[in-house]
Design a protein around this motif. Sequence first.
Motif, PDB file in Angstrom:
ATOM      1  N   THR A  10       0.991  -1.161   0.016  1.00 36.94           N
ATOM      2  CA  THR A  10      -0.073  -0.150   0.021  1.00 36.94           C
ATOM      3  C   THR A  10       0.815   1.314  -0.011  1.00 36.94           C
ATOM      4  O   THR A  10       2.063   1.264   0.330  1.00 36.94           O
ATOM      5  N   GLY A  11       0.384   2.493  -0.251  1.00 38.46           N
ATOM      6  CA  GLY A  11       1.030   3.592  -0.042  1.00 38.46           C
ATOM      7  C   GLY A  11       1.417   4.026  -1.426  1.00 38.46           C
ATOM      8  O   GLY A  11       2.436   5.012  -1.335  1.00 38.46           O
ATOM      9  N   PHE A  12       1.446   3.392  -2.552  1.00 41.41           N
ATOM     10  CA  PHE A  12       2.035   3.574  -3.954  1.00 41.41           C
ATOM     11  C   PHE A  12       1.270   4.699  -4.585  1.00 41.41           C
ATOM     12  O   PHE A  12       1.922   5.235  -5.636  1.00 41.41           O
ATOM     13  N   GLY A  13       0.008   5.032  -4.112  1.00 43.62           N
ATOM     14  CA  GLY A  13      -0.831   6.073  -4.876  1.00 43.62           C
ATOM     15  C   GLY A  13       0.037   7.373  -5.045  1.00 43.62           C
ATOM     16  O   GLY A  13      -0.168   7.876  -6.345  1.00 43.62           O
ATOM     17  N   PRO A  14       0.469   8.080  -3.967  1.00 39.96           N
ATOM     18  CA  PRO A  14       1.151   9.338  -4.177  1.00 39.96           C
ATOM     19  C   PRO A  14       2.409   9.453  -5.362  1.00 39.96           C
ATOM     20  O   PRO A  14       2.688  10.150  -5.846  1.00 39.96           O
ATOM     21  N   PHE A  15       2.885   7.867  -5.536  1.00 44.50           N
ATOM     22  CA  PHE A  15       4.017   7.878  -6.650  1.00 44.50           C
ATOM     23  C   PHE A  15       3.474   7.281  -8.024  1.00 44.50           C
ATOM     24  O   PHE A  15       4.181   7.113  -9.141  1.00 44.50           O
ATOM     25  N   LEU A  16       2.213   7.204  -8.019  1.00 44.07           N
ATOM     26  CA  LEU A  16       1.567   6.717  -9.223  1.00 44.07           C
ATOM     27  C   LEU A  16       1.972   7.786 -10.374  1.00 44.07           C
ATOM     28  O   LEU A  16       1.886   8.929 -10.277  1.00 44.07           O
ATOM     29  N   PHE A  17       2.501   7.173 -11.563  1.00 48.41           N
ATOM     30  CA  PHE A  17       3.078   7.986 -12.456  1.00 48.41           C
ATOM     31  C   PHE A  17       3.940   9.027 -12.193  1.00 48.41           C
ATOM     32  O   PHE A  17       3.969  10.343 -12.789  1.00 48.41           O
ATOM     33  N   ASP A  18       4.675   8.635 -11.242  1.00 45.62           N
ATOM     34  CA  ASP A  18       5.710   9.875 -10.665  1.00 45.62           C
ATOM     35  C   ASP A  18       6.449  10.817 -11.425  1.00 45.62           C
ATOM     36  O   ASP A  18       6.368  11.858 -11.433  1.00 45.62           O
ATOM     37  N   GLU A  19       6.980   9.940 -12.609  1.00 41.67           N
ATOM     38  CA  GLU A  19       7.837  10.996 -13.342  1.00 41.67           C
ATOM     39  C   GLU A  19       7.132  12.064 -14.260  1.00 41.67           C
ATOM     40  O   GLU A  19       7.535  12.884 -14.960  1.00 41.67           O
ATOM     41  N   TRP A  20       5.828  11.514 -14.492  1.00 39.27           N
ATOM     42  CA  TRP A  20       5.022  12.739 -15.221  1.00 39.27           C
ATOM     43  C   TRP A  20       4.412  13.570 -14.533  1.00 39.27           C
ATOM     44  O   TRP A  20       3.965  14.557 -14.743  1.00 39.27           O
ATOM     45  N   ARG A  21       4.023  12.949 -13.222  1.00 39.41           N
ATOM     46  CA  ARG A  21       3.143  13.963 -12.254  1.00 39.41           C
ATOM     47  C   ARG A  21       3.922  14.852 -11.489  1.00 39.41           C
ATOM     48  O   ARG A  21       3.497  16.055 -11.503  1.00 39.41           O
ATOM     49  N   TYR A  22       5.147  14.717 -11.339  1.00 45.87           N
ATOM     50  CA  TYR A  22       6.094  15.457 -10.563  1.00 45.87           C
ATOM     51  C   TYR A  22       7.273  16.049 -11.301  1.00 45.87           C
ATOM     52  O   TYR A  22       7.624  15.487 -12.442  1.00 45.87           O
ATOM     53  N   LEU A  23       7.775  17.253 -11.111  1.00 41.38           N
ATOM     54  CA  LEU A  23       8.873  17.794 -11.699  1.00 41.38           C
ATOM     55  C   LEU A  23      10.161  17.297 -11.167  1.00 41.38           C
ATOM     56  O   LEU A  23      11.231  17.354 -11.725  1.00 41.38           O
ATOM     57  N   ASP A  24      10.018  16.728  -9.967  1.00 29.88           N
ATOM     58  CA  ASP A  24      11.562  16.461  -9.184  1.00 29.88           C
ATOM     59  C   ASP A  24      11.524  14.750  -9.273  1.00 29.88           C
ATOM     60  O   ASP A  24      10.581  14.347  -9.839  1.00 29.88           O
ATOM     61  N   ARG A  25      12.525  14.376  -8.921  1.00 32.29           N
ATOM     62  CA  ARG A  25      12.639  12.761  -9.032  1.00 32.29           C
ATOM     63  C   ARG A  25      12.197  12.104  -7.524  1.00 32.29           C
ATOM     64  O   ARG A  25      12.437  12.650  -6.615  1.00 32.29           O
ATOM     65  N   GLY A  26      11.192  11.354  -7.471  1.00 30.63           N
ATOM     66  CA  GLY A  26      10.402  10.533  -6.592  1.00 30.63           C
ATOM     67  C   GLY A  26      11.355   9.466  -5.746  1.00 30.63           C
ATOM     68  O   GLY A  26      12.295   9.037  -6.424  1.00 30.63           O
ATOM     69  N   GLU A  27      11.360   9.554  -4.553  1.00 27.87           N
ATOM     70  CA  GLU A  27      12.173   8.422  -4.051  1.00 27.87           C
ATOM     71  C   GLU A  27      11.181   7.834  -2.886  1.00 27.87           C
ATOM     72  O   GLU A  27      10.383   8.576  -2.474  1.00 27.87           O
ATOM     73  N   PRO A  28      11.359   6.712  -2.603  1.00 26.14           N
ATOM     74  CA  PRO A  28      10.615   5.871  -1.607  1.00 26.14           C
ATOM     75  C   PRO A  28      10.164   6.667  -0.234  1.00 26.14           C
ATOM     76  O   PRO A  28      11.197   7.370  -0.022  1.00 26.14           O
ATOM     77  N   GLU A  29       9.120   6.475   0.107  1.00 25.78           N
ATOM     78  CA  GLU A  29       8.955   6.985   1.720  1.00 25.78           C
ATOM     79  C   GLU A  29       8.778   8.502   1.766  1.00 25.78           C
ATOM     80  O   GLU A  29       8.623   9.295   2.662  1.00 25.78           O
ATOM     81  N   MET A  30       9.078   9.120   0.386  1.00 25.34           N
ATOM     82  CA  MET A  30       9.031  10.620   0.447  1.00 25.34           C
ATOM     83  C   MET A  30       7.784  11.377   0.718  1.00 25.34           C
ATOM     84  O   MET A  30       6.748  10.627   0.387  1.00 25.34           O
ATOM     85  N   ASP A  31       7.659  12.470   1.331  1.00 18.82           N
ATOM     86  CA  ASP A  31       6.279  13.185   1.507  1.00 18.82           C
ATOM     87  C   ASP A  31       6.002  14.077   0.271  1.00 18.82           C
ATOM     88  O   ASP A  31       6.793  14.894  -0.121  1.00 18.82           O
ATOM     89  N   CYS A  32       5.015  13.570  -0.481  1.00 15.53           N
ATOM     90  CA  CYS A  32       4.562  14.140  -1.817  1.00 15.53           C
ATOM     91  C   CYS A  32       3.779  15.493  -1.634  1.00 15.53           C
ATOM     92  O   CYS A  32       3.675  16.223  -2.820  1.00 15.53           O
TER      93      CYS A  32
END
Lengths: 216, 499
Positions: A36-58
């Motif tokens: 669980t908890g992957f929702g905030p990282f869905l399509f991460d590279e398209w959704r955000y301008l920075d690079r996502g890392e696990p456990e990050m506060d989005c």
Amino acid sequence: MKAFEKITALVAPLDRANVDTDAIIPKQFLKSIRRTGFGPFLFDEWRYLDRGEPEMDCTNRPLNEDFILNKPAYKNARILLTRENFGCGSSREHAPWALEDYGFRVIIASSFADIFYNNCFKNGLLPIVLDAETVDSLFQEVTEGYQLTVDLQEQTITTPSGRVIHFDIEPTRKYRLLNGLDDIDLSLQHSDKIRAYEQERAKRAPWLFVDQEQET
Amino acid sequence: MEGCLQALTGYHSCVFITAADRRHNSFTESMSGKTLYDKLWDDHVVFTENDGSSLLYIDRHLVHEVTSPQAFEGLRLSGRKPWRRSRNLAVADHNVPTTNREAGIADPVSRLQVETLEKNCREFGITEFAMNDKRQGIIHVIGPEQGATLPGMTIVCGDSHTSTHGASGALAFGIGTSEVEHVLATQCLVQKKSKNMQVLVRGTAAPGITAKDIVLAIIGTIGTAGGNGYTIEFAGEAIQALSMEGRMTVCNMAIEAGARAGLIAVDDVTIDYYRGRPFSPRGDLWDMAESYWRQLHSDADALFDKVVEIDAAGIKPQVTWGTSPELVVSVDDVIPDPEQEQDPVKKQSMINALAYMDLEVGQPITGIQLDKVFIGSCTNSRIEDLRAAAEVARRGKVASNIKLAMVVPGSGLIKEQAEQEGLDRIFVEAGFEWRDPGCSMCLAMNADRLEPGERCASTSNRNFEGRQGYGGRTHLVSPAMAAAAAITGHFVDATKLGE
Ligand code: SF4
């Protein structure tokens, strides 16, 4: 697993073909120990301008305002409309986990990658295959506030104008989703058979069952 | 020969048609015996659905830290319990450091995975060997070592190299995370039966030719997709002549030949290996088990869907040169020319591999200079492997161009035994590093890895791009070949060293 009921929900159009599982959930999130908890990282590279890392506060990450899911009108979309070969690439089960965790219940596309399609059913997502022209017609219609009604029992999609589109689904998959049964539930329906097998096997191979008493 | 005859008469192209396939045509199904795979399968089917899928009972589930956390979380979320706790055995192996263990794990992500496994095992009552337990090691090494994986079992693990355990006449294969949860909750899996393939390694291998050379030669012959859809039984004189350790090396790489499971029939070697192991049955139960295990071989009239024959006498020490285990040649060969390859897909993969590996067509294998040497992994980290490597290491010192030569035993018990035999001193005196057990540089999930561009002689099983570290270049070899490469700085024929 959640049972799939009839839903009427907002549709988000993702107008791309061959969306691969690495786009759905990039590989750095595979190090997670959770499902669980992957929702905030869905399509991460398209959704955000920075690079996502696990456990990050989005919550304060810079958003790509052009990405469809970032547009306020599509915020609560539960149905994803997309193009052919959705879910191709690596077999990671994190892809359906992320889509489900985000809140999607239905994905409509003209085709899906095999493993992804199977994984959806294990995780309470309904992938619907429609022919390319029908998918195209939905893309033409979809605008802000556009909703579809998906009725799994009847195997229909109803558009706001009242057009009814039929879709196909294997009877066993339909049964499972309607009843919210996952593979484990289905196997556990045969608990008696598993126990009977164990009893019979314990006679043939007692060395495998020496610890039986402690367990039951 | 038969295959070509068939091609001439216009049936289909000439592929691996052998005497055994012809026999397939002259017997009816009902008259024929069973293969080892048929026997193991039939013994574990709970029931079969109309669509041909079966609920298969799983005797042993092995658990490691990388593929299990989501399965345990799934159990928790649905309020389920393990069906039969004692059938599970867990160990952390992929993320554990191989030095200075008392200090714990430095990388927070690795540490969290290992701690999560401990927590889950405690919560669900599953036996786990902790990181500083002598019995800790690579899951596929400790299973047989403890007698936790026995002949006749069905064995699964969320790890493709579970095929290793087939060496004891068990049906063993890797599974995905959803399936890990399924086995925990039901002690069963939904499976479809695969086809039967037999790989017959006939005759006797030359002195110094190891199980690793045999299995690499097999993969070179049938290709990495050759076993797709099959369970492979390895048979023939050269396989029977192997120790249990060697048989595990062969079955370990069945997955690299495309088969989820590899098998070897039970014989005296198998029975002797399992006698007296901690989890092995004792007394009357042992006698019962032994008489059952002795039936675990293919019947003389069993039918295989495909048979491949290989002549053991023709096998030389093997070295992979590319980024797939099928791109393999003998040590006295040169780098092959992609232009000679007919299949366009394979040709392109050869071209890509040459570029990635930074090698030239026609370059002799013995000329390849190395940077690092890794002796370890679930393919080759058992006592016999360490002995073979030490036998070579005692003849020299690690060459000056080798930045790191490391020996990583497969388990704490193997490490202890090797130390009793004085193997550690041989390695250390020659300039090798003697480490603590784990997967280590097989996949570089812990701190042991190749740097970009570094070239490694490795006794592991995968030479994929980046497998041993981003940009790293891997050549798969046997332990003796790896040790020989360490002391000469380049590949040499270990069987001829010192001549
Ligand atoms: S040693 Fe390598 S192949 Fe074996 S289990 Fe560990 S990572 Fe996998």
